[in-house]
Design an enzyme around this catalytic site. Structure first.
Site, PDB file in Angstrom:
ATOM      1  CD  GLU A 138      -8.650   2.081   6.972  1.00 27.07           C
ATOM      2  OE1 GLU A 138      -8.751   1.341   7.961  1.00 27.07           O
ATOM      3  OE2 GLU A 138      -7.698   3.185   6.904  1.00 27.07           O
ATOM      4  CG  ASP A 191      -0.253  -0.252   2.619  1.00 29.91           C
ATOM      5  OD1 ASP A 191       0.899  -0.322   2.530  1.00 29.91           O
ATOM      6  OD2 ASP A 191      -0.934  -0.545   3.527  1.00 29.91           O
ATOM      7  CG  ASN A 208      -9.127   0.240  11.494  1.00 24.90           C
ATOM      8  OD1 ASN A 208      -7.956  -0.423  11.192  1.00 24.90           O
ATOM      9  ND2 ASN A 208      -9.360   1.443  10.721  1.00 24.90           N
ATOM     10  CG  HIS A 224      -6.220  -1.098   8.683  1.00 29.35           C
ATOM     11  ND1 HIS A 224      -5.844   0.375   8.759  1.00 29.35           N
ATOM     12  CD2 HIS A 224      -4.833  -1.344   9.123  1.00 29.35           C
ATOM     13  CE1 HIS A 224      -4.846   0.859   8.999  1.00 29.35           C
ATOM     14  NE2 HIS A 224      -4.063  -0.357   9.400  1.00 29.35           N
TER      15      HIS A 224
END
Ligand code: PGA
Length: 240
Positions: free
Chosen positions: A144, A72, A137, A139
């Site tokens: 996400e 990423d 979270n 991810h």
């Protein structure tokens, strides 16, 4: 999923580094993807130490036939200025100084044609190994919460929790990224082997939720890893 608990983050780094270097020794044309962030820093430190030891013993590891696909990358903010370190800069510092000749594929170049990134991975023979971190979270890469398992490489909006965690709450302004380009869940699940690194107490709750007995679901993207037959979870905390 194989769960391995090690005694601290340095031990997680050594374990992951050994795994990566063994793969490359066995398969000098391996296709790999490695993470950025704080968690993998001990892994890169171990790779550098191990590479130095090999050099001193006159047994250098050849990287020139290895392909590296970036997981990423941030998209430069509309302001044109990016105050945070890009992932390519991070990888240059942590890894690329000791992996001379590696075929590095920058994901940012595929922002307008992300399907071509998928094709490039396939043309290289598919991913042999993907090493991942996990966000608080849930991810993986920048997939996400809400990400479906069919997702491929694409541009995404960063979650506010991700921005706060990566840039700090007092650093959020026009020069901090709001978007990123990321491999999708399907891209990651296509890998032959996946290793997830999770260290520190603050990751414990989300890792336990992701790999509980519940069905995988999009609210915790890491939970899709349960669908993969060859995942190693490396932690420095106890997993049930
Ligand atoms: P971290 O990031 O290693 O800096 O905690 C992990 C991630 O967000 O994937």
């Amino acid at each position: 999923m194989k769960k391995i608990q090690l005694h601290n983050e340095a031990a997680v780094g050594v374990f992951a580094a050994n795994l990566i270097l063994s793969l490359i020794k066995e398969n000098p044309t391996a296709v790999i993807s490695l993470p950025t962030g704080k968690t993998p820093l001990p892994m890169y430190a171990s790779i550098r130490v191990m590479m130095q030891e090999k050099k001193e013993k006159n047994m250098p590891l050849p990287w020139h036939a290895v392909s590296f696909f970036q997981l990423d990358e941030y998209v430069r903010p509309a302001s044109g200025t990016m105050v945070v370190e890009s992932f390519i800069e991070y990888l240059n510092r942590e890894l690329l100084s000791v992996t001379e000749g590696i075929h590095f594929h920058s994901i940012a170049q595929y922002q307008t044609n992300p399907d071509d990134y998928e094709k490039a991975i396939q043309n290289a023979g598919g991913l042999d190994l993907v090493v991942l971190g996990i966000g608080i979270n849930g991810h993986i890469a920048f997939n996400e919460p809400g990400t479906q398992p069919e997702s491929l490489t694409r541009t995404v909006l960063l979650d506010e929790t991700t921005r706060q965690s990566n840039f700090g709450t007092d650093q959020l302004n026009d020069n901090t990224p709001t978007q990123a380009i990321t491999m999708g869940i399907q891209t990651i699940l296509s890998a032959r082997q996946i290793v997830l690194l999770a260290t520190g107490e603050k990751k414990k709750a989300i890792v336990q939720q992701a790999f509980s007995d519940q069905e995988p679901n999009a609210s915790i993207p890491a939970s899709w890893l349960k669908r993969h037959p060859n995942v190693i979870l490396l932690t420095d905390f106890l997993m049930p």
